[in-house]
Design an enzyme around this catalytic site. Structure first.
Site, PDB file in Angstrom:
ATOM      1  N   ARG A  53     -39.420 -41.873  53.196  1.00 42.91           N
ATOM      2  CA  ARG A  53     -38.239 -42.168  53.808  1.00 42.91           C
ATOM      3  C   ARG A  53     -37.815 -41.319  54.987  1.00 42.91           C
ATOM      4  O   ARG A  53     -38.662 -40.153  55.094  1.00 42.91           O
ATOM      5  CB  ARG A  53     -37.141 -42.425  53.020  1.00 42.91           C
ATOM      6  CG  ARG A  53     -36.926 -40.894  52.244  1.00 42.91           C
ATOM      7  CD  ARG A  53     -35.675 -40.722  51.359  1.00 42.91           C
ATOM      8  NE  ARG A  53     -35.654 -39.695  50.424  1.00 42.91           N
ATOM      9  CZ  ARG A  53     -35.394 -38.504  50.641  1.00 42.91           C
ATOM     10  NH1 ARG A  53     -35.109 -38.314  51.672  1.00 42.91           N
ATOM     11  NH2 ARG A  53     -35.457 -37.664  49.800  1.00 42.91           N
ATOM     12  N   HIS A  94     -32.130 -25.800  44.011  1.00 47.30           N
ATOM     13  CA  HIS A  94     -33.430 -26.720  44.621  1.00 47.30           C
ATOM     14  C   HIS A  94     -32.820 -27.692  45.482  1.00 47.30           C
ATOM     15  O   HIS A  94     -33.593 -28.569  45.827  1.00 47.30           O
ATOM     16  CB  HIS A  94     -33.938 -27.313  43.211  1.00 47.30           C
ATOM     17  CG  HIS A  94     -34.465 -26.446  42.345  1.00 47.30           C
ATOM     18  ND1 HIS A  94     -35.386 -25.665  42.625  1.00 47.30           N
ATOM     19  CD2 HIS A  94     -34.126 -26.245  40.953  1.00 47.30           C
ATOM     20  CE1 HIS A  94     -35.825 -24.961  41.504  1.00 47.30           C
ATOM     21  NE2 HIS A  94     -34.963 -25.354  40.474  1.00 47.30           N
TER      22      HIS A  94
END
Length: 622
Positions: free
Chosen positions: A297, A235
């Protein structure tokens, strides 16, 4: 415009931010921990402030220390980079409360998107499609197991406060669910201080598509098109590219418009990324792409977006934080060419991608393409932080050209003695399916055996090493002087691996690989297709001191988070014995064969040093 900026981060992202700030005439202040005292970002900044011990929880994750450092240095603003406190709404609020400029979205926007379950509910209300799953408050393991069964296996367990692949487990069978849940929650609590999870349907042919969005304080929101981040391992993204292969104009418009709606729903300001999961079993289609989460972000992979749009996203961040409107409107933005980024990690693919730490005695990433790194030759890779040491970025007029350019960059990577995944990345780029754009998030797992470079060098590489050894002897090279094969051939050299030596001839007319390398003491090191190969020179005797059969050694410094066996237990080959947490990841240590736990020297919570004997497994006597 902001005049002085403290970067609340380290490594390559801190260096990246400093570079743009310097171009804009902004004074930069770095912060550093004990182990980062001499780091590149510290050397690059105009000023640097020490903020504590090496563990991030005692330095980079302590908001009060960072705000105090900013005030002491006279900084006007704080840029959080990514990771650490970049998506911490309370920290953002504290920065603003201290009278400083926060280079990021408003705290309320971070909170709205910070928990995956609440964010999905909000997105559904805004008309953004979301993945089927359970996002409720009931965290009882038995209840979550029932929800997983109702959703239908395979499912994905995800920490609601997670990110970067942490706190995430795919579960294929009901009988594996509770163990995976416990591991996921433990990792989530350690990494994020929050063990709440959600359950969602695991898409069988998934593509990871994300859209770069940007908002300002004047109500403007635009997208800067999509990226494909489907090549992942555990992942975590490995290779990213922009635009996404196989994305048609209609699907792009639908996905990017949905991303803008998502940002508008939380009154977004600054840089953000809307992440989608796509069922690509029949190609990319607008009706088979669902919202996963928003990262409030800047992203690690932002350079590929910069390369295809010609924009500096850090400059955009600083201008927006200064109160300026977005530099461009949506109609002013367009895609030009193709860009691909590979994440160069300090890890050893041959040992299950175990992180590799130590001093970079030889470090050369070449001069082609765009290199984003936070280290130089002579620096050390620390066990305290993420093992990514560089991002290698290539651009081309089309996808094929970009792939070729990045493969050429990886072919030139020279790192030693720290191990890297450069050879693995090289093989992935040259895979035929990747070249055709046939990628999904299971690509690496399916092809892992063909992507990991062989440990043992073939005859061609033996000959390359002999050529390097011979040429170095001619020049009486010392230390780590570099060498590229262009010298007259000698008759050969005597080289060895693991204490077994052989004479390698060079005057028999056979080809010699175009390798680069050097001789260091009584060792020859060569580089080929991104991989380092080490050979012993002359009769050194046995190399190294590998573990005796059955010894379970700590592969690196870390903390024992759990011990699953007791002394005297019978264990089966592959059975997990204990779990070691290091470099922000959990590493399971397993039995090498069927046997009995003859010794057990590990306890949960203990800190261990590299190569400590944690357990000894003995084979049962017949």
């Amino acid at each position: 415009m902001i005049k002085s900026l403290l970067i609340a981060n380290r490594g390559e992202i801190a260096c990246r931010i400093i570079r743009t700030a310097r171009m804009m005439g902004i004074r930069t202040i770095a912060v550093y921990s004990d182990s980062d005292t001499k780091s590149l970002h510290v050397r690059m900044a105009d000023e640097a402030v020490h903020i504590g011990p090496s563990p991030a929880r005692e330095s980079y994750l302590v908001g009060d220390k960072i705000i105090a450092a900013a005030k002491d240095a006279g900084a006007e603003a704080i840029h959080p980079g990514y990771g650490f406190l970049s998506e911490n709404a309370d920290f953002a609020q504290d920065v603003i409360g201290a009278g400083l400029v926060w280079v990021g979205p408003k705290p309320d926007s971070i909170r709205a998107m910070g928990l995956k379950d609440a964010a999905k509910t909000l997105m559904a209300e805004a008309g953004v499609p979301v993945t089927p799953g359970y996002m409720g408050d009931n965290q009882d393991p038995a209840f979550l197991a029932e929800q997983a069964a109702d959703i239908g296996y395979p499912v994905l367990i995800k920490a609601v406060a997670g990110g970067g692949g942490k706190g995430m487990r795919k579960v294929d069978r009901a009988e594996d669910f509770l163990d995976a849940l416990e591991s996921c929650q433990r990792e989530a609590a350690s990494s994020f201080g929050n063990d709440v999870v959600l359950i969602e349907k695991y898409i069988l042919s998934p593509r990871h598509i994300e859209v770069q969005v940007f908002g300002d304080s004047h109500g403007n929101v635009v997208h800067l098109f999509e990226r494909d981040c489907s090549l992942q391992r555990r992942h975590q993204k490995v290779i990213e590219e922009a635009p996404a292969p196989g994305m048609d104009d209609a699907t792009r418009e639908a996905v990017c418009s949905a991303a803008v709606r998502a940002a508008q729903a939380v009154d977004y300001e600054g840089a953000g990324t809307i992440e989608f999961i796509a069922d690509a079993s029949e190609g990319l289609r607008a009706d088979r792409i669902w919202f996963m989460e928003m990262n409030t972000r800047l992203q690690v992979e932002h350079p590929v977006t910069e390369e295809i749009t010609g924009q500096d996203l850090v400059e955009w961040q600083l201008r927006v934080a200064s109160g300026e409107p977005l530099p461009l409107s949506q109609d002013d933005l367009s895609i030009d060419g193709w860009a691909i980024e590979a994440r160069l990690y300090a890890e050893d693919p041959a040992k299950g991608f175990m992180p590799s730490v130590g001093r970079l005695d030889h470090f050369d990433l070449g001069e082609e393409g765009r290199i984003e790194t936070g280290v130089e030759e002579g620096d050390a890779i620390s066990p305290f932080y993420d093992p990514m040491i560089a991002k290698l970025v290539a651009r081309g007029d089309d996808r094929g050209e970009a792939i070729g350019a990045l493969a050429a960059i990886l072919d030139e990577v020279e790192v030693w003695p720290v191990r890297t995944n450069a050879g693995f990345l090289f093989n992935a780029l040259l895979d035929e399916d990747f070249g055709r754009g046939h990628v999904d998030t299971g690509f690496i797992e399916r092809k892992i055996d063909t992507l990991v470079p062989p440990v043992e060098p073939d005859d061609t590489l033996w000959r390359g090493a002999a050529a390097v050894a011979s040429a170095e002897e001619d020049e009486e090279a010392t230390g780590l002087a570099g060498f590229r094969l262009n010298a007259p051939m000698r008759s050969g050299a005597v080289l060895g691996l693991g204490g077994s030596f052989r004479h390698v001839p060079l005057d028999d007319g056979e080809p010699v690989a175009a390798v680069s390398g050097f001789r260091h003491d009584e060792r020859v090191v060569i580089f080929y297709e991104g991989q380092a190969h080490e050979f012993d020179r002359a009769a050194r005797g046995t190399v190294g001191h590998g573990a005796h059969d059955g010894e379970i050694l700590a592969p690196m410094p870390g903390k024992v988070t759990s011990v699953e066996v007791s002394q005297g237990d019978k264990v089966a080959k592959g059975q997990r014995l204990l779990t070691l947490e290091a470099m922000k990841m959990e590493h399971g240590l397993t039995a090498p064969f069927d046997g009995i736990v003859a010794e057990l020297n590990a306890t949960a919570g203990a800190q261990v040093v590299v190569e400590a004997v944690l357990a000894v497994i003995e084979k049962e006597q017949a």
